[in-house]
Scaffold this active site. Structure first.
Site, PDB file in Angstrom:
ATOM      1  N   GLU A  77      17.795 -17.161  19.081  1.00 32.29           N
ATOM      2  CA  GLU A  77      18.476 -18.187  18.300  1.00 32.29           C
ATOM      3  C   GLU A  77      17.998 -19.608  18.552  1.00 32.29           C
ATOM      4  OE1 GLU A  77      22.159 -16.580  19.673  1.00 32.29           O
ATOM      5  OE2 GLU A  77      22.420 -18.273  21.013  1.00 32.29           O
ATOM      6  N   CYS A 103      24.051 -21.266  24.569  1.00 31.29           N
ATOM      7  CA  CYS A 103      22.995 -20.298  24.257  1.00 31.29           C
ATOM      8  C   CYS A 103      23.426 -18.851  24.452  1.00 31.29           C
ATOM      9  CB  CYS A 103      21.723 -20.605  25.026  1.00 31.29           C
ATOM     10  SG  CYS A 103      21.917 -20.762  26.769  1.00 31.29           S
ATOM     11  N   CYS A 159      21.129 -16.414  35.538  1.00 31.27           N
ATOM     12  CA  CYS A 159      22.224 -17.296  35.962  1.00 31.27           C
ATOM     13  C   CYS A 159      23.584 -16.645  35.673  1.00 31.27           C
ATOM     14  CB  CYS A 159      22.117 -18.643  35.252  1.00 31.27           C
ATOM     15  SG  CYS A 159      20.549 -19.466  35.556  1.00 31.27           S
ATOM     16  N   SER A 213      13.528 -28.052  29.244  1.00 29.37           N
ATOM     17  CA  SER A 213      14.612 -27.869  30.208  1.00 29.37           C
ATOM     18  C   SER A 213      14.303 -26.662  31.085  1.00 29.37           C
ATOM     19  CB  SER A 213      15.927 -27.636  29.448  1.00 29.37           C
ATOM     20  OG  SER A 213      16.956 -27.312  30.355  1.00 29.37           O
ATOM     21  N   GLU A 236      13.656 -19.087  29.832  1.00 30.37           N
ATOM     22  CA  GLU A 236      13.192 -20.116  30.759  1.00 30.37           C
ATOM     23  C   GLU A 236      11.791 -20.545  30.309  1.00 30.37           C
ATOM     24  OE1 GLU A 236      14.082 -22.141  33.357  1.00 30.37           O
ATOM     25  OE2 GLU A 236      11.969 -22.705  33.160  1.00 30.37           O
ATOM     26  N   LEU A 258      20.361 -28.620  37.141  1.00 31.34           N
ATOM     27  CA  LEU A 258      20.700 -28.703  38.565  1.00 31.34           C
ATOM     28  C   LEU A 258      21.935 -27.843  38.893  1.00 31.34           C
ATOM     29  CD1 LEU A 258      19.890 -30.155  41.233  1.00 31.34           C
ATOM     30  CD2 LEU A 258      21.459 -31.994  40.596  1.00 31.34           C
ATOM     31  N   CYS A 294      17.117 -27.325  18.976  1.00 30.69           N
ATOM     32  CA  CYS A 294      17.087 -26.657  20.265  1.00 30.69           C
ATOM     33  C   CYS A 294      16.425 -25.298  20.059  1.00 30.69           C
ATOM     34  CB  CYS A 294      18.542 -26.509  20.726  1.00 30.69           C
ATOM     35  SG  CYS A 294      18.745 -25.537  22.194  1.00 30.69           S
ATOM     36  N   CYS A 306      25.570 -17.732  32.407  1.00 29.56           N
ATOM     37  CA  CYS A 306      24.839 -17.802  31.136  1.00 29.56           C
ATOM     38  C   CYS A 306      24.829 -16.460  30.417  1.00 29.56           C
ATOM     39  CB  CYS A 306      23.402 -18.267  31.408  1.00 29.56           C
ATOM     40  SG  CYS A 306      22.356 -18.234  29.938  1.00 29.56           S
ATOM     41  N   CYS A 322      16.182 -13.547  29.347  1.00 30.28           N
ATOM     42  CA  CYS A 322      15.712 -14.429  30.416  1.00 30.28           C
ATOM     43  C   CYS A 322      15.716 -13.664  31.735  1.00 30.28           C
ATOM     44  CB  CYS A 322      16.636 -15.646  30.516  1.00 30.28           C
ATOM     45  SG  CYS A 322      16.077 -16.876  31.712  1.00 30.28           S
TER      46      CYS A 322
HETATM   47  N1  SAH Z   1      16.425 -21.834  30.914  1.00 33.91           N
HETATM   48  C1  SAH Z   1      16.432 -23.228  30.758  1.00 33.91           C
HETATM   49  C2  SAH Z   1      16.681 -23.679  29.339  1.00 33.91           C
HETATM   50  C3  SAH Z   1      17.630 -22.854  28.564  1.00 33.91           C
HETATM   51  S1  SAH Z   1      19.302 -22.788  29.159  1.00 33.91           S
HETATM   52  C4  SAH Z   1      17.458 -23.862  31.684  1.00 33.91           C
HETATM   53  O1  SAH Z   1      18.250 -23.157  32.287  1.00 33.91           O
HETATM   54  O2  SAH Z   1      17.426 -25.077  31.821  1.00 33.91           O
HETATM   55  C5  SAH Z   1      19.914 -24.107  28.222  1.00 33.91           C
HETATM   56  C6  SAH Z   1      21.195 -24.761  28.670  1.00 33.91           C
HETATM   57  O3  SAH Z   1      22.304 -23.937  28.351  1.00 33.91           O
HETATM   58  C7  SAH Z   1      21.249 -25.033  30.146  1.00 33.91           C
HETATM   59  O4  SAH Z   1      21.377 -26.409  30.380  1.00 33.91           O
HETATM   60  C8  SAH Z   1      22.495 -24.315  30.577  1.00 33.91           C
HETATM   61  O5  SAH Z   1      23.173 -25.079  31.495  1.00 33.91           O
HETATM   62  C9  SAH Z   1      23.290 -24.182  29.294  1.00 33.91           C
HETATM   63  N2  SAH Z   1      24.282 -23.101  29.359  1.00 33.91           N
HETATM   64  C10 SAH Z   1      24.088 -21.818  29.706  1.00 33.91           C
HETATM   65  N3  SAH Z   1      25.255 -21.152  29.704  1.00 33.91           N
HETATM   66  C11 SAH Z   1      26.214 -22.032  29.357  1.00 33.91           C
HETATM   67  C12 SAH Z   1      27.632 -21.940  29.184  1.00 33.91           C
HETATM   68  N4  SAH Z   1      28.276 -20.807  29.359  1.00 33.91           N
HETATM   69  N5  SAH Z   1      28.293 -23.067  28.805  1.00 33.91           N
HETATM   70  C13 SAH Z   1      27.642 -24.233  28.605  1.00 33.91           C
HETATM   71  N6  SAH Z   1      26.306 -24.380  28.749  1.00 33.91           N
HETATM   72  C14 SAH Z   1      25.601 -23.289  29.121  1.00 33.91           C
HETATM   73 FE1  SF4 Z   2      17.859 -18.357  31.812  1.00 38.72          FE
HETATM   74 FE2  SF4 Z   2      18.555 -20.931  31.450  1.00 38.72          FE
HETATM   75 FE3  SF4 Z   2      20.324 -18.955  30.967  1.00 38.72          FE
HETATM   76 FE4  SF4 Z   2      19.613 -19.494  33.464  1.00 38.72          FE
HETATM   77  S1  SF4 Z   2      20.688 -20.882  32.039  1.00 38.72           S
HETATM   78  S2  SF4 Z   2      19.740 -17.434  32.561  1.00 38.72           S
HETATM   79  S3  SF4 Z   2      17.471 -20.042  33.215  1.00 38.72           S
HETATM   80  S4  SF4 Z   2      18.436 -19.316  29.871  1.00 38.72           S
END
Ligand code: SAH
Ligand code: SF4
Length: 356
Positions: A88, A345, A125, A203, A172, A227, A114, A128, A121
């Site tokens: 997406e 995302c 995390c 990012s 990522e 971070l 975006c 996520c 991925c």
């Molecule tokens: N993998 C890279 C870029 C994609 S993630 C990274 O981690 O930076 C993109 C953004 O989505 C990140 O800033 C992450 O913090 C955010 N994100 C992921 N899960 C989320 C959630 N449940 N609520 C809000 N933001 C979220």
């Molecule tokens: Fe991957 Fe970014 Fe989601 Fe972490 S926050 S699982 S690095 S997409």
């Protein structure tokens, strides 16, 4: 012979793939500046060449599988790839007010797209949704570029309209560095979309060695660091990869990264209730980022079914931001754009998979 995705090619590569090579510029113009949907339309190319291109190349690798528009104007796209996999992208429209030369107030939208760089991925995390589905595959450069092209077409956005790109969708980006670097260059081509690297932000969850590798390429892109925590134990809990690339290694890599001296490095901090929203963390952040021209973006955690983390209280969010500001760090709270369509995302794709 299997067809190749045309958008995977830089203009130089295209000029080597066809004869005569000067046609590459014209093809680029048709594709990116005239939004051609078929080779047939490319009237200034000889007929035989159009037929040859048709046989060798896929012009558009993406199909819009679903689209949701939020009340704030954010539009989230679910795209289907040639192999049937889905990922997406999100179009963000921010209203901007400016005065024209006569001093009249004019309103116009600022567009940011975006984009995703992978299906799924590997980083895993815990907060996520993308991570829940595991890793499927890297996107090719053309599949990254096509997200922007299709969204521009779908919204009748003029080809010459300026816009920003953030690599913050699924995946990522630095785990797919070669295709990412190629996409950055294709986006920037003056005969194509002409989106300068200065308008592109990568990012990353913090693969320090790859931050260095991207820096060495000297492409002129910005970076944003996810971070999310200021001590290693908590960060490893949130981002398991932190075990291999700890906070200090990331900070060191950021300090080595070639940055436009007028710009700041963005640090994203996903705020989770009672996990990382305390003032002790804010205090540590001040120390950690001292000596870096940084900007902190505080993001509300967006909950999804099956996760225990909670959205922080607005008052705690504001207290955190205020503490940073009072101690000289630039900080903003990111509005949850498109919250009614779950624009964080992975969430649209997940809904779609559930429905199957
Ligand atoms: N993998 C890279 C870029 C994609 S993630 C990274 O981690 O930076 C993109 C953004 O989505 C990140 O800033 C992450 O913090 C955010 N994100 C992921 N899960 C989320 C959630 N449940 N609520 C809000 N933001 C979220
Ligand atoms: Fe991957 Fe970014 Fe989601 Fe972490 S926050 S699982 S690095 S997409």
């Amino acid at each position: 012979m299997e067809k190749q995705i045309l958008l995977d090619l830089t203009k130089e590569e295209l000029s080597q793939a066809i004869k005569p090579s000067f046609r590459a510029k014209q093809i680029y113009n048709w594709v990116y500046a005239q939004y051609a949907n078929s080779f047939e339309e490319m009237q200034n190319l000889p007929k035989a060449m159009r037929a040859d291109l048709e046989e060798r190349f896929i012009l558009n690798p993406l199909k819009i599988a679903n689209k949701e528009e939020s009340s704030d104007g954010t539009i989230k796209y679910l795209f289907e790839l040639p192999d049937g996999k889905t990922m997406e992208s999100v179009l963000l429209r921010m209203k901007k007010e400016e005065r024209d030369i006569e001093g009249k107030l004019v309103h116009h939208a600022k567009y940011t797209i975006c984009v995703s760089t992978q299906v799924g991925c590997k980083v895993g995390c815990s907060f996520c949704l993308t991570a829940k589905g595991g890793f499927v595959r890297d996107l090719t450069a053309g599949e990254i570029v096509a997200q922007v092209l299709e969204i521009k077409k779908d919204n009748n956005i003029a080809p010459e309209r300026r816009m920003n790109i953030v690599y913050m969708g699924m995946g990522e980006p630095l785990d797919n560095l070669d295709n990412l670097a190629k996409a950055i260059k294709i986006f920037a081509d003056d005969d194509g979309l002409s989106i300068s690297p200065k308008r592109q932000t990568v990012s990353t969850s913090g693969l320090s060695t790859k931050i260095d590798a991207l820096g060495k390429m000297d492409l002129g892109v910005h970076i944003a660091i996810s971070l999310h925590a200021v001590d290693d134990d908590l960060r490893t809990e949130l981002i398991p990869m932190n075990k291999a690339y700890n906070i200090q290694s990331i900070i060191d890599a950021v300090k080595r990264f070639p940055i436009d001296t007028r710009k700041r490095v963005m640090f994203e901090y996903l705020v989770i209730k009672d996990v990382n929203d305390d003032i002790k963390s804010a205090k540590k952040m001040i120390k950690l980022l001292s000596g870096i021209k940084a900007k902190v973006n505080l993001i509300y955690f967006n909950p999804f079914p099956g996760v225990d983390y909670k959205r922080p209280e607005p008052k705690d969010m504001e207290r955190f931001a205020q503490y940073l500001i009072d101690h000289g760090l630039l900080a903003t709270i990111r509005e949850s754009k498109g919250i009614d369509i779950s624009a964080a995302c992975g969430q649209l794709r997940e809904k779609e998979l559930e429905a199957l």
